[in-house]
Design a protein around this motif. Structure first.
Motif, PDB file in Angstrom:
ATOM      1  N   UNK A  86       0.852  -1.190   0.000  1.00  0.00           N
ATOM      2  CA  UNK A  86       0.000   0.000   0.000  1.00  0.00           C
ATOM      3  C   UNK A  86       0.890   1.244   0.000  1.00  0.00           C
ATOM      4  N   UNK A  87       0.623   2.158  -0.945  1.00  0.00           N
ATOM      5  CA  UNK A  87       1.371   3.407  -1.050  1.00  0.00           C
ATOM      6  C   UNK A  87       0.396   4.565  -0.936  1.00  0.00           C
ATOM      7  N   UNK A  88       0.626   5.441   0.028  1.00  0.00           N
ATOM      8  CA  UNK A  88      -0.223   6.611   0.237  1.00  0.00           C
ATOM      9  C   UNK A  88       0.561   7.859  -0.163  1.00  0.00           C
ATOM     10  N   UNK A  89       0.331   8.395  -1.377  1.00  0.00           N
ATOM     11  CA  UNK A  89       1.100   9.553  -1.845  1.00  0.00           C
ATOM     12  C   UNK A  89       0.893  10.799  -0.993  1.00  0.00           C
ATOM     13  N   UNK A  90      -0.317  10.993  -0.466  1.00  0.00           N
ATOM     14  CA  UNK A  90      -0.588  12.201   0.314  1.00  0.00           C
ATOM     15  C   UNK A  90       0.180  12.199   1.629  1.00  0.00           C
ATOM     16  N   UNK A  91       0.239  11.054   2.275  1.00  0.00           N
ATOM     17  CA  UNK A  91       0.944  10.956   3.563  1.00  0.00           C
ATOM     18  C   UNK A  91       2.393  10.510   3.403  1.00  0.00           C
ATOM     19  N   UNK A  92       2.779  10.194   2.174  1.00  0.00           N
ATOM     20  CA  UNK A  92       4.136   9.701   1.902  1.00  0.00           C
ATOM     21  C   UNK A  92       4.439   8.487   2.781  1.00  0.00           C
ATOM     22  N   UNK A  93       3.489   7.533   2.802  1.00  0.00           N
ATOM     23  CA  UNK A  93       3.625   6.328   3.624  1.00  0.00           C
ATOM     24  C   UNK A  93       3.533   5.079   2.757  1.00  0.00           C
ATOM     25  N   UNK A  94       4.284   4.066   3.169  1.00  0.00           N
ATOM     26  CA  UNK A  94       4.268   2.768   2.490  1.00  0.00           C
ATOM     27  C   UNK A  94       4.122   1.687   3.550  1.00  0.00           C
ATOM     28  N   UNK A  95       3.321   0.671   3.241  1.00  0.00           N
ATOM     29  CA  UNK A  95       3.236  -0.493   4.120  1.00  0.00           C
ATOM     30  C   UNK A  95       3.142  -1.746   3.270  1.00  0.00           C
ATOM     31  N   UNK A  96       3.608  -2.845   3.811  1.00  0.00           N
ATOM     32  CA  UNK A  96       3.499  -4.131   3.132  1.00  0.00           C
ATOM     33  C   UNK A  96       3.075  -5.168   4.160  1.00  0.00           C
ATOM     34  N   UNK A  97       1.989  -5.861   3.846  1.00  0.00           N
ATOM     35  CA  UNK A  97       1.408  -6.851   4.751  1.00  0.00           C
ATOM     36  C   UNK A  97       1.153  -6.246   6.133  1.00  0.00           C
ATOM     37  N   UNK A  98       0.752  -4.982   6.161  1.00  0.00           N
ATOM     38  CA  UNK A  98       0.406  -4.311   7.415  1.00  0.00           C
ATOM     39  C   UNK A  98       1.552  -3.666   8.146  1.00  0.00           C
TER      40      UNK A  98
END
Length: 235
Positions: free
Chosen positions: A137-149
């Motif tokens: 999951x990539x959130x461009x607005x928050x500049x956050x990335x997660x994988x498998x939670x």
């Protein structure tokens, strides 16, 4: 700002930068560079790696930990892959080894400044701007990335590449196309930079980086991002 303990090198860089209309401040060690950035953040930092008191790698580490996103161009006499990986992994935007061509240095400076000054594009109207490729999951607005939670820390360069790939899952992106995401159009920037970012990303988002299932190489073409749960394990 130029952080360089070799006075002759620093003056050479100053002359070329001033010739292109830039105002230049020179500091001679890493600790002075940190103090100067905190007092007045420059548009770009040209940073030597081997410096007294605090070296260039530690300077980048501290600046990024403080949330500062100014472009950083690192200069070093080191040329091993490990040094290149470490510099980019810490958050440097570009990396040149000595000796270097002053004309190439100026070309890279222009590219980094052009990208930093580029006006952000208006956000398209969408119910969900978050990019998802399977469990990634990539959130461009928050500049956050997660994988498998689990949260994944990415440098600015890694994030730009990952977001570009996630916007077109299963689409193959050439190195040149990904290079444009990093630096815009500039013939002086090596495609090797993309490969380094990809290697770093695999360490962060793959269970087995040497046997990637998400960020795949398409030999002779480039890279693509896919959902391993949908495509199944690789042979």
């Amino acid at each position: 700002m130029v952080a360089e303990d070799d006075g002759k090198q620093a003056e050479l860089v100053r002359r070329y930068l001033e010739r292109e209309g830039h105002t230049v401040r020179i500091v001679g060690d890493g600790r002075a560079a940190l103090d100067a950035v905190r007092q007045r953040e420059p548009d770009l930092l040209v940073l030597d790696v081997m410096m007294p008191r605090t070296d260039g790698l530690d300077v980048v580490r501290v600046l990024r930990a403080e949330g500062r996103e100014l472009p950083v161009l690192m200069l070093t006499a080191r040329s091993t892959e490990d040094d290149l990986l470490l510099g980019l992994d810490l958050g440097a935007d570009d990396y040149m080894t000595k000796p270097y061509s002053p004309r190439e240095l100026m070309a890279r400076v222009r590219t980094l400044l052009r990208r930093a000054r580029r006006s952000p594009s208006p956000e398209p109207a969408a119910e969900d701007p978050v990019l998802r490729v399977g469990a990634l999951v990539i959130d461009p607005e928050r500049h956050e990335v997660s994988v498998e939670g689990g949260a994944v820390e990415c440098t600015p360069g890694e994030f730009r590449i990952l977001a570009a790939l996630a916007a077109g899952p299963d689409r193959v992106f050439s190195r040149q196309r990904l290079l444009e995401e990093l630096h815009g159009f500039d013939r002086y920037i090596s495609a090797r930079t993309v490969d380094v970012h990809v290697m770093n990303l695999r360490k962060k988002i793959e269970r087995a980086p040497r046997r990637p299932e998400r960020l795949l190489t398409v030999f002779g073409v480039g890279y693509k991002l896919t959902d391993p749960a949908r495509t199944g394990p690789r042979a």
